[in-house]
Design a protein around this motif. Sequence first.
Motif, PDB file in Angstrom:
ATOM      1  N   GLU A 145     -28.697 -83.005 -49.155  1.00 24.53           N
ATOM      2  CA  GLU A 145     -28.112 -81.988 -50.031  1.00 24.53           C
ATOM      3  C   GLU A 145     -26.666 -81.817 -49.586  1.00 24.53           C
ATOM      4  O   GLU A 145     -26.391 -81.580 -48.409  1.00 24.53           O
ATOM      5  N   ARG A 146     -25.730 -82.011 -50.532  1.00 20.14           N
ATOM      6  CA  ARG A 146     -24.300 -81.927 -50.230  1.00 20.14           C
ATOM      7  C   ARG A 146     -23.681 -80.874 -51.146  1.00 20.14           C
ATOM      8  O   ARG A 146     -23.935 -80.880 -52.339  1.00 20.14           O
ATOM      9  N   GLY A 147     -22.843 -80.006 -50.591  1.00 19.18           N
ATOM     10  CA  GLY A 147     -22.272 -78.969 -51.423  1.00 19.18           C
ATOM     11  C   GLY A 147     -20.923 -78.482 -50.949  1.00 19.18           C
ATOM     12  O   GLY A 147     -20.398 -78.921 -49.933  1.00 19.18           O
ATOM     13  N   VAL A 148     -20.383 -77.549 -51.717  1.00 17.71           N
ATOM     14  CA  VAL A 148     -19.096 -76.936 -51.432  1.00 17.71           C
ATOM     15  C   VAL A 148     -19.296 -75.424 -51.384  1.00 17.71           C
ATOM     16  O   VAL A 148     -19.839 -74.826 -52.318  1.00 17.71           O
ATOM     17  N   VAL A 149     -18.869 -74.796 -50.277  1.00 17.00           N
ATOM     18  CA  VAL A 149     -18.931 -73.341 -50.136  1.00 17.00           C
ATOM     19  C   VAL A 149     -17.708 -72.755 -50.825  1.00 17.00           C
ATOM     20  O   VAL A 149     -16.586 -73.219 -50.619  1.00 17.00           O
ATOM     21  N   PHE A 150     -17.936 -71.742 -51.661  1.00 17.09           N
ATOM     22  CA  PHE A 150     -16.820 -71.065 -52.320  1.00 17.09           C
ATOM     23  C   PHE A 150     -17.054 -69.566 -52.348  1.00 17.09           C
ATOM     24  O   PHE A 150     -18.173 -69.087 -52.186  1.00 17.09           O
TER      25      PHE A 150
ATOM     26  N   THR B 184     -32.726 -78.103 -50.455  1.00 11.25           N
ATOM     27  CA  THR B 184     -32.472 -77.735 -49.065  1.00 11.25           C
ATOM     28  C   THR B 184     -31.112 -77.049 -48.982  1.00 11.25           C
ATOM     29  O   THR B 184     -30.128 -77.566 -49.507  1.00 11.25           O
ATOM     30  N   LEU B 185     -31.048 -75.887 -48.337  1.00  5.18           N
ATOM     31  CA  LEU B 185     -29.757 -75.215 -48.170  1.00  5.18           C
ATOM     32  C   LEU B 185     -28.880 -76.092 -47.282  1.00  5.18           C
ATOM     33  O   LEU B 185     -29.214 -76.349 -46.127  1.00  5.18           O
TER      34      LEU B 185
END
Length: 191
Positions: free
Chosen positions: A60-65, A169-170
């Motif tokens: 799981e890959r993401g961007v925190v904003f 998944t977080l």
Amino acid sequence: MKTYNYTIVTIILLILLSACSNDDDNNTANGEVNIIQSVIAEENLSTISFLVVSNPPEVERGVVFSTSINGEITKIGRSDITGDATIYRIFDVANHSIIQEFTIPDSGVSNMLVLATPISIEAGKKYIISSNNTKPYGVSRQDAQDFLPSSKNNITLEKTVTKDGPPGTLPDAIERYDILYGVPLFVFSPN
């Protein structure tokens, strides 16, 4: 030969990415902003190649904003570099919960979905927009320097996060400031 093919693919992706990254796409009416497209254009980010291994793990890959004012996400989408249908998730970081999931079909170009019910975003809270896949893709600066955090029009992209695991998944295990994985696109509209 493989290096030559990767170079050609990278050049083609750069051309496609620059074609969809003008200011008209990044700033919309009523103070809305497509923050990720803005950062790609302003930082002159380009696609990066990853070593593809057999039987790669799901990640799981993401961007925190976060935002400095209340508003809502009115559109969500995928960049043309993803190359397949992509499921994006919006997480509430404090609650470790998924707010909403969206499937964005592959159309061969950047694809934005107008949300029938916009997602409310509270000022000061942290959110993650992420996707899970076995084929990594992303954008970074050619000099590999950090470009996050990056702020524009009351919204801040803080960092990129990843974690091995099944979809949903977080992604909170690894933090990076020099890459945007998955290149999720979203439009934030202030209240």
